[in-house]
Design an enzyme around this catalytic site. Structure first.
Site, PDB file in Angstrom:
ATOM      1  N   TYR A  19       0.847  -1.185   0.000  1.00 52.48           N
ATOM      2  CA  TYR A  19       0.000   0.000   0.000  1.00 52.48           C
ATOM      3  C   TYR A  19       0.886   1.238   0.000  1.00 52.48           C
ATOM      4  O   TYR A  19       1.868   1.298   0.739  1.00 52.48           O
ATOM      5  CB  TYR A  19      -0.893   0.001   1.244  1.00 52.48           C
ATOM      6  CG  TYR A  19      -1.753   1.231   1.396  1.00 52.48           C
ATOM      7  CD1 TYR A  19      -2.789   1.499   0.505  1.00 52.48           C
ATOM      8  CD2 TYR A  19      -1.553   2.121   2.451  1.00 52.48           C
ATOM      9  CE1 TYR A  19      -3.596   2.631   0.648  1.00 52.48           C
ATOM     10  CE2 TYR A  19      -2.357   3.248   2.606  1.00 52.48           C
ATOM     11  CZ  TYR A  19      -3.374   3.497   1.695  1.00 52.48           C
ATOM     12  OH  TYR A  19      -4.159   4.610   1.858  1.00 52.48           O
TER      13      TYR A  19
ATOM     14  N   ASP B  45       9.245   2.698  -0.127  1.00 51.55           N
ATOM     15  CA  ASP B  45       8.222   3.345   0.683  1.00 51.55           C
ATOM     16  C   ASP B  45       8.429   2.887   2.128  1.00 51.55           C
ATOM     17  O   ASP B  45       8.026   1.801   2.516  1.00 51.55           O
ATOM     18  CB  ASP B  45       6.829   2.971   0.166  1.00 51.55           C
ATOM     19  CG  ASP B  45       5.715   3.669   0.953  1.00 51.55           C
ATOM     20  OD1 ASP B  45       6.001   4.219   2.036  1.00 51.55           O
ATOM     21  OD2 ASP B  45       4.575   3.657   0.479  1.00 51.55           O
TER      22      ASP B  45
ATOM     23  N   LYS C 169       4.441   8.829   9.057  1.00 53.67           N
ATOM     24  CA  LYS C 169       4.169   8.219  10.365  1.00 53.67           C
ATOM     25  C   LYS C 169       5.156   8.589  11.474  1.00 53.67           C
ATOM     26  O   LYS C 169       5.038   9.677  12.025  1.00 53.67           O
ATOM     27  CB  LYS C 169       3.992   6.712  10.184  1.00 53.67           C
ATOM     28  CG  LYS C 169       2.802   6.444   9.257  1.00 53.67           C
ATOM     29  CD  LYS C 169       2.277   5.048   9.166  1.00 53.67           C
ATOM     30  CE  LYS C 169       0.990   5.046   8.348  1.00 53.67           C
ATOM     31  NZ  LYS C 169       0.927   4.174   7.225  1.00 53.67           N
TER      32      LYS C 169
END
Ligand SMILES: *Cc1c(COP(=O)(O)O)cnc(C)c1O
Length: 431
Positions: A144, A239, A267
């Site tokens: 994702y 990522d 994050k």
């Protein structure tokens, strides 16, 4: 466990917001039930609106590696806020956070701050396309990268073919240049490069996949991916929105000694506030405006409160012992596995440093196809059993449990007790 107030709030929320939520997974759809409304958090624990306390393994989906409401981070946020919330102008805090990130990631020479992981991915792909003069993207099934149109793609029927969009509202054009391949399979990557010689701008991957539950990469897979990209003039994007500062002080690239061309962060680097970032070699990053002609901007980008939360978090993490964190996770994961083995229920626990996923499967999954074989009904039973036992796991089989530096022996003890009880309930259900 009372959930009266959460139920009432969810009914109200559903009238005001689609599905009652600001992000879909929060609606508990995959475990079917009413989501709990969180009132507060401290360390490894959260308390809901009905007053129930839980040991938390969601950690806001990854950012809170220091636990909830870490004193020093909260102080940094307060101090920053008192000086003004946003200026849309240069501040020292951006320099400080950029410095910390660049020191921790040898592959990053320059970094640009944005407001979310999605935004960072979208912008990084734009730069990569500009830099290579190519348009095609390779992504991996089950990884994702946020909700960018070009990447909301799931695998088609054949290998190395173009995928189909995984959301309505995406123009066919937006996904026509995206190739979706299975994780951990280098042969299909090689085939795709043969088929589309000199057309692939970028390969984007989660170096440790943490959005289909936890799926570990084979080292050789990552190494050869790096090599294929180099040989073909394709940019490799890691990522690391989840893995950045979660596996060590650095990224998965630090552990595997791989140098991606661009790294995506988010994050943890925002210390619980909304942040994203992308960085890489100077020659690539200097394609971005105002130096280059790749446009990318943001009113609140580099927001001083978020920057200061990130700085405080990284400064603490720099001194933390990830090996100890790894031991906590290992001990917990092993014991969970034991519980289910004793009950003769098939479970496979993938774990790495501070992340783990309990799959109801008979073997450890290596890609999305494996993961999709999981028994999600049993996971849902586990989830509700744990919640009753004061433990909050992610409300989906395909998400990762996050262990933080705030998880103590007693939290693990509470967790294992709840796991045993949930396990016995699952056993009774299977009979
Ligand atoms: C969470 C996540 C994103 C998206 O970040 P947002 O801040 O939610 O937009 C991108 N990539 C990975 C690997 C993620 O885990």
């Amino acid at each position: 466990m009372r959930i009266k107030r959460s139920e009432r709030l969810f009914n109200l929320a559903q009238q005001l917001m689609p599905g009652g939520v600001s992000s879909p997974v929060r609606a508990f759809k995959s475990v079917s039930g009413t989501p709990i409304f969180i009132k507060s958090g401290n360390g490894a624990r959260v308390i809901d609106e009905d007053g129930n306390e839980y040991v938390d393994y969601v950690a806001s989906w990854g950012p809170l590696i220091l636990g909830h409401a870490n004193r020093i981070v909260i102080e940094a946020i307060k101090r920053a806020a008192e000086n003004g919330t946003s200026f849309g102008a240069c501040t020292i805090s951006e320099i400080e956070l950029a410095k910390l990130i660049i020191e921790a990631f040898p592959s990053i020479e320059k970094v640009r701050f944005v407001n979310s992981g999605t935004e960072a991915v979208m912008s990084a792909i734009r730069v990569a396309r500009a830099f290579t003069g190519r348009e095609k993207i390779i992504k991996f099934d089950g990884c994702y990268h946020g909700h960018y149109d070009n990447l909301l793609v799931k695998a088609g029927s054949g290998l190395a073919t173009f995928g189909i969009s995984s959301s309505l509202g995406i123009p066919t054009d937006a996904i026509q240049k995206t190739i979706t391949l299975p994780y951990n399979n280098i042969e299909v990557v090689e085939k795709a490069f043969e088929k589309f010689t000199n057309q692939i701008a970028v390969v984007i991957i989660e170096p440790v996949a943490a959005n289909m539950g936890l799926v570990l990469p084979e080292l050789n897979f990552l190494r050869r991916l790096e090599k294929i990209c180099r040989e073909n003039g394709t940019l490799l994007i890691f990522d690391e929105v989840i893995t950045g500062f979660r596996l060590c002080y650095g990224g998965a690239q630090t552990l595997y000694s791989i140098k991606p061309d661009i790294t995506i962060l988010g994050k943890i680097i925002g210390g619980g506030l909304p942040v994203g970032a992308y960085g890489g070699r100077k020659e690539i990053m200097d394609y971005i405006a105002p130096i280059g002609n790749v446009y990318q901007a943001g009113t609140l980008s580099g927001n001083p409160i978020a920057m200061n939360a990130g700085i405080a978090t990284l400064k603490i993490l720099k001194k933390k012992n990830y090996e100890q964190l790894s031991k906590v996770t290992e001990n917990l994961a092993n014991q969970v596995e034991e519980v289910f083995k004793d009950l003769n229920i098939g479970i496979a626990v993938n774990r790495m440093v501070s992340m783990f996923t309990c799959f109801f499967l008979n073997k450890k999954p290596k890609n999305f196809e494996d993961v999709m074989m999981s028994n999600t009904i049993l996971y849902s039973k586990l989830f509700w059993g744990l919640l009753k036992g004061s433990v909050y796991f992610p409300p989906s089989q395909f998400e990762v449990c996050f262990v933080s530096f705030a998880h103590r022996d007693n939290d693990v003890k509470v967790t294992l007790k709840a796991v045993k009880e949930a396990g016995m309930e699952i056993k009774r259900f299977l009979k």
